[in-house]
Design a protein around this motif. Structure first.
Motif, PDB file in Angstrom:
ATOM      1  N   TYR A   1       0.848  -1.190   0.000  1.00  0.00           N
ATOM      2  CA  TYR A   1       0.000   0.000   0.000  1.00  0.00           C
ATOM      3  C   TYR A   1       0.882   1.238   0.000  1.00  0.00           C
ATOM      4  CZ  TYR A   1      -3.480  -3.478   1.056  1.00  0.00           C
ATOM      5  OH  TYR A   1      -4.277  -4.588   0.978  1.00  0.00           O
ATOM      6  N   GLN A   2       0.565   2.159  -0.910  1.00  0.00           N
ATOM      7  CA  GLN A   2       1.312   3.417  -0.919  1.00  0.00           C
ATOM      8  C   GLN A   2       0.371   4.551  -0.524  1.00  0.00           C
ATOM      9  OE1 GLN A   2       2.906   5.021  -4.648  1.00  0.00           O
ATOM     10  NE2 GLN A   2       4.672   5.808  -3.507  1.00  0.00           N
ATOM     11  N   PRO A   3       0.697   5.227   0.578  1.00  0.00           N
ATOM     12  CA  PRO A   3      -0.174   6.302   1.055  1.00  0.00           C
ATOM     13  C   PRO A   3      -0.339   7.429   0.037  1.00  0.00           C
ATOM     14  CG  PRO A   3       1.399   5.688   2.741  1.00  0.00           C
ATOM     15  CD  PRO A   3       1.817   4.972   1.492  1.00  0.00           C
ATOM     16  N   GLN A   4      -1.509   8.023   0.039  1.00  0.00           N
ATOM     17  CA  GLN A   4      -1.763   9.271  -0.680  1.00  0.00           C
ATOM     18  C   GLN A   4      -1.919  10.343   0.389  1.00  0.00           C
ATOM     19  OE1 GLN A   4      -5.203   8.405  -3.184  1.00  0.00           O
ATOM     20  NE2 GLN A   4      -3.878   7.507  -4.741  1.00  0.00           N
ATOM     21  N   VAL A   5      -1.268  11.459   0.146  1.00  0.00           N
ATOM     22  CA  VAL A   5      -1.148  12.476   1.181  1.00  0.00           C
ATOM     23  C   VAL A   5      -1.800  13.762   0.694  1.00  0.00           C
ATOM     24  CG1 VAL A   5       0.575  13.857   2.420  1.00  0.00           C
ATOM     25  CG2 VAL A   5       0.978  11.418   2.060  1.00  0.00           C
ATOM     26  N   ASP A   6      -2.541  14.426   1.568  1.00  0.00           N
ATOM     27  CA  ASP A   6      -3.181  15.677   1.140  1.00  0.00           C
ATOM     28  C   ASP A   6      -2.271  16.886   1.383  1.00  0.00           C
ATOM     29  OD1 ASP A   6      -3.400  16.509   3.787  1.00  0.00           O
ATOM     30  OD2 ASP A   6      -5.524  16.008   3.955  1.00  0.00           O
TER      31      ASP A   6
ATOM     32  N   PHE B   1      -1.078  13.848  -3.238  1.00  0.00           N
ATOM     33  CA  PHE B   1       0.225  13.435  -3.738  1.00  0.00           C
ATOM     34  C   PHE B   1       0.550  12.014  -3.325  1.00  0.00           C
ATOM     35  CE2 PHE B   1      -0.041  17.831  -2.426  1.00  0.00           C
ATOM     36  CZ  PHE B   1       0.224  18.493  -3.615  1.00  0.00           C
ATOM     37  N   GLN B   2       1.332  11.390  -4.197  1.00  0.00           N
ATOM     38  CA  GLN B   2       1.765  10.031  -3.943  1.00  0.00           C
ATOM     39  C   GLN B   2       3.194   9.952  -4.422  1.00  0.00           C
ATOM     40  OE1 GLN B   2      -1.139   7.365  -5.795  1.00  0.00           O
ATOM     41  NE2 GLN B   2       0.219   5.653  -5.361  1.00  0.00           N
ATOM     42  N   GLY B   3       4.076   9.427  -3.632  1.00  0.00           N
ATOM     43  CA  GLY B   3       5.452   9.307  -4.100  1.00  0.00           C
ATOM     44  C   GLY B   3       6.443   9.082  -2.975  1.00  0.00           C
ATOM     45  N   TYR B   4       7.673   8.748  -3.398  1.00  0.00           N
ATOM     46  CA  TYR B   4       8.717   8.412  -2.431  1.00  0.00           C
ATOM     47  C   TYR B   4       9.045   9.583  -1.505  1.00  0.00           C
ATOM     48  CZ  TYR B   4       9.577   4.459  -5.629  1.00  0.00           C
ATOM     49  OH  TYR B   4       9.460   3.343  -6.410  1.00  0.00           O
ATOM     50  N   TYR B   5       8.765  10.797  -1.951  1.00  0.00           N
ATOM     51  CA  TYR B   5       9.001  11.954  -1.081  1.00  0.00           C
ATOM     52  C   TYR B   5       8.255  11.766   0.245  1.00  0.00           C
ATOM     53  CZ  TYR B   5       9.155  16.763   0.617  1.00  0.00           C
ATOM     54  OH  TYR B   5       9.351  17.883   1.387  1.00  0.00           O
ATOM     55  N   PHE B   6       7.073  11.164   0.174  1.00  0.00           N
ATOM     56  CA  PHE B   6       6.280  10.904   1.378  1.00  0.00           C
ATOM     57  C   PHE B   6       6.492   9.478   1.879  1.00  0.00           C
ATOM     58  CE2 PHE B   6       4.066  14.276  -0.921  1.00  0.00           C
ATOM     59  CZ  PHE B   6       3.984  15.245   0.069  1.00  0.00           C
ATOM     60  N   HIS B   7       6.079   8.522   1.055  1.00  0.00           N
ATOM     61  CA  HIS B   7       6.172   7.112   1.458  1.00  0.00           C
ATOM     62  C   HIS B   7       6.349   6.227   0.244  1.00  0.00           C
ATOM     63  CE1 HIS B   7       4.546   8.146   5.440  1.00  0.00           C
ATOM     64  NE2 HIS B   7       3.633   8.851   4.811  1.00  0.00           N
ATOM     65  N   LYS B   8       7.112   5.165   0.414  1.00  0.00           N
ATOM     66  CA  LYS B   8       7.161   4.106  -0.596  1.00  0.00           C
ATOM     67  C   LYS B   8       6.005   3.144  -0.334  1.00  0.00           C
ATOM     68  CE  LYS B   8      11.896   4.217  -1.981  1.00  0.00           C
ATOM     69  NZ  LYS B   8      13.180   3.583  -2.186  1.00  0.00           N
ATOM     70  N   PRO B   9       5.647   2.327  -1.324  1.00  0.00           N
ATOM     71  CA  PRO B   9       4.648   1.281  -1.060  1.00  0.00           C
ATOM     72  C   PRO B   9       5.157   0.375   0.064  1.00  0.00           C
ATOM     73  CG  PRO B   9       5.088   1.463  -3.420  1.00  0.00           C
ATOM     74  CD  PRO B   9       6.116   2.294  -2.725  1.00  0.00           C
ATOM     75  N   MET B  10       4.246  -0.078   0.919  1.00  0.00           N
ATOM     76  CA  MET B  10       4.661  -0.868   2.089  1.00  0.00           C
ATOM     77  C   MET B  10       3.651  -1.981   2.387  1.00  0.00           C
ATOM     78  SD  MET B  10       3.665   1.990   4.965  1.00  0.00           S
ATOM     79  CE  MET B  10       4.166   3.421   3.988  1.00  0.00           C
ATOM     80  N   PRO B  11       4.086  -3.005   3.129  1.00  0.00           N
ATOM     81  CA  PRO B  11       3.159  -4.085   3.504  1.00  0.00           C
ATOM     82  C   PRO B  11       2.021  -3.544   4.381  1.00  0.00           C
ATOM     83  CG  PRO B  11       5.443  -4.691   4.017  1.00  0.00           C
ATOM     84  CD  PRO B  11       5.445  -3.239   3.642  1.00  0.00           C
TER      85      PRO B  11
ATOM     86  N   GLY C   1      -5.599   8.431   1.864  1.00  0.00           N
ATOM     87  CA  GLY C   1      -5.916   7.139   1.263  1.00  0.00           C
ATOM     88  C   GLY C   1      -4.646   6.400   0.887  1.00  0.00           C
ATOM     89  N   ALA C   2      -4.818   5.335   0.123  1.00  0.00           N
ATOM     90  CA  ALA C   2      -3.661   4.563  -0.321  1.00  0.00           C
ATOM     91  C   ALA C   2      -4.006   3.864  -1.627  1.00  0.00           C
ATOM     92  CB  ALA C   2      -3.264   3.530   0.725  1.00  0.00           C
ATOM     93  N   GLU C   3      -2.957   3.535  -2.374  1.00  0.00           N
ATOM     94  CA  GLU C   3      -3.140   2.716  -3.574  1.00  0.00           C
ATOM     95  C   GLU C   3      -2.587   1.327  -3.288  1.00  0.00           C
ATOM     96  OE1 GLU C   3      -1.125   4.101  -7.138  1.00  0.00           O
ATOM     97  OE2 GLU C   3      -1.909   2.433  -8.336  1.00  0.00           O
ATOM     98  N   ALA C   4      -3.386   0.304  -3.620  1.00  0.00           N
ATOM     99  CA  ALA C   4      -2.926  -1.075  -3.471  1.00  0.00           C
ATOM    100  C   ALA C   4      -2.063  -1.447  -4.670  1.00  0.00           C
ATOM    101  CB  ALA C   4      -4.127  -2.013  -3.380  1.00  0.00           C
ATOM    102  N   LEU C   5      -0.872  -1.944  -4.409  1.00  0.00           N
ATOM    103  CA  LEU C   5       0.062  -2.325  -5.476  1.00  0.00           C
ATOM    104  C   LEU C   5       0.519  -3.758  -5.279  1.00  0.00           C
ATOM    105  CD1 LEU C   5       1.956   1.084  -5.451  1.00  0.00           C
ATOM    106  CD2 LEU C   5       0.689   0.175  -7.430  1.00  0.00           C
ATOM    107  N   LEU C   6       0.361  -4.518  -6.329  1.00  0.00           N
ATOM    108  CA  LEU C   6       0.609  -5.953  -6.258  1.00  0.00           C
ATOM    109  C   LEU C   6       2.103  -6.282  -6.227  1.00  0.00           C
ATOM    110  CD1 LEU C   6      -0.723  -8.763  -6.311  1.00  0.00           C
ATOM    111  CD2 LEU C   6      -0.818  -8.592  -8.808  1.00  0.00           C
ATOM    112  N   ARG C   7       2.465  -7.239  -5.367  1.00  0.00           N
ATOM    113  CA  ARG C   7       3.838  -7.727  -5.282  1.00  0.00           C
ATOM    114  C   ARG C   7       3.842  -9.243  -5.409  1.00  0.00           C
ATOM    115  NH1 ARG C   7       4.439  -3.385  -6.386  1.00  0.00           N
ATOM    116  NH2 ARG C   7       5.477  -1.668  -5.319  1.00  0.00           N
TER     117      ARG C   7
END
Ligand code: C2E
Ligand code: CA
Ligand code: CA
Ligand code: CA
Length: 279
Positions: free
Chosen positions: A43-48, A255-265, A55-61
């Motif tokens: 899950y990668q957080p979306q930040v306001d 916003f979504q991106g490594y600046y805030f958070h990487k996708p995580m378990p 929220g978050a985006e679900a990303l398959l691993r």
């Protein structure tokens, strides 16, 4: 030059063969992956604009037996070619709904939304609506917290069918987001005809916007267009402060991106959500 050309051609043939073998091997491995439980959702957080997780985006691993992690950009195309995307995509939806249900029950952030990627191949199936409706009912989660991310790959052969299908989804309460916006060829037609609530500015425009004038202009234009059509706009691939300030200045607020958070378990996302609420 002639010799070199022939060698070049032979090398090319060998490469093609190696490529085909690798694809076949991956298909075989993919077939086992579901039953062997090798998939996981990150899950990668979306930040306001206030830095709050909205929220978050679900990303398959895919973690193979030997521990190797295969990137979705490598295996999704093969899953789509072989039809395996259907059971895999169903697993993704089921898993994502289940996780969202847990987060909602834990009552962390009341307006937290989850975005799920839907393959065009999956969306185009005749039974897609039935499938997602029954997964929704089984999970007991409310569709109003779910955004379905689609790409411009969705079929335009029968645009009326696509429009009807999307309306049926929004009637159920789902929101629909156009992913990778600006990278396809029919963006503007989609904007006009489809019941979208969100555009995602593709990371290819975000990556260099602090150095590339035309990327900057495209990103700013997409944001302006989204706003004038009353669509939400999410910028993906935000890695730098300078990108964030440019996007913010132009009116983007999620916003979504490594600046805030990487996708995580899921477990790490849990911790983050709990911390997020305890101010
Ligand atoms: P996408 O939907 O455009 O997802 C965004 C991709 O950008 C993700 O790659 C994410 O990890 C990556 N990303 C996020 N922030 C940054 C950043 O700041 N910098 C950079 N360089 N990259 C960032 P990922 O997880 O490897 O997924 C790749 C693609 O695979 C996705 O692109 C999506 O098209 C597809 N995919 C992933 N999960 C699923 C799924 O469950 N179903 C389907 N159909 N496709 C999926
Ligand atoms: Ca996406
Ligand atoms: Ca995207
Ligand atoms: Ca992408």
């Amino acid at each position: 030059a002639k010799e070199g050309g022939r060698d070049g051609y032979r090398f090319y043939q060998l490469e093609m063969q190696a490529d085909a073998d690798a694809k076949l091997q991956m298909e075989t491995d993919l077939r086992h992956a579901l039953s062997a439980n090798e998939f996981e959702l990150y899950y990668q957080p979306q930040v306001d604009e206030f830095g709050r997780i909205s929220g978050a985006e679900a990303l398959l691993r895919w973690f193979k037996k030997d521990g190797e992690m295969v990137s979705p950009s490598e295996f999704i195309p093969i899953a789509e070619m072989t039809g395996l995307i259907l059971p895999i995509g169903e697993w993704v939806i089921k898993e994502a709904f289940g996780q969202l249900k847990k987060w909602k029950q834990a009552d962390i952030t009341p307006d937290f939304r989850l975005s799920i990627n839907i393959s065009p191949y999956q969306f185009d199936q005749d039974n897609f609506l039935e499938t997602i409706t029954s997964l929704l009912n089984e999970s007991g989660v409310s569709a109003s917290y779910v955004t379905l991310e689609m790409t411009e790959g969705i079929t335009v052969k029968d645009i009326h069918l696509t429009i009807d299908k999307m309306h049926a989804l929004t009637d159920l309460g789902f929101k629909i987001s156009m992913d990778d916006f600006g990278t396809g060829y029919s963006s503007l037609m989609y904007l006009k005809k489809l019941p979208l609530s969100e555009l995602k500015v593709d990371q290819s425009f975000v990556r260099d916007l602090h150095v590339d004038q035309s990327d900057a202009e495209i990103a700013a234009t997409i944001i302006a267009m989204a706003k004038s059509l009353s669509l939400d706009v999410v910028a993906e691939g935000v890695e730098k402060e300078s990108q964030l300030s440019f996007l913010t200045y132009h009116g983007c607020s999620v916003f979504q991106g490594y600046y805030f958070h990487k996708p995580m378990p899921a477990k790490e996302m849990d911790d983050l959500l709990f911390r997020n609420v305890v101010v």
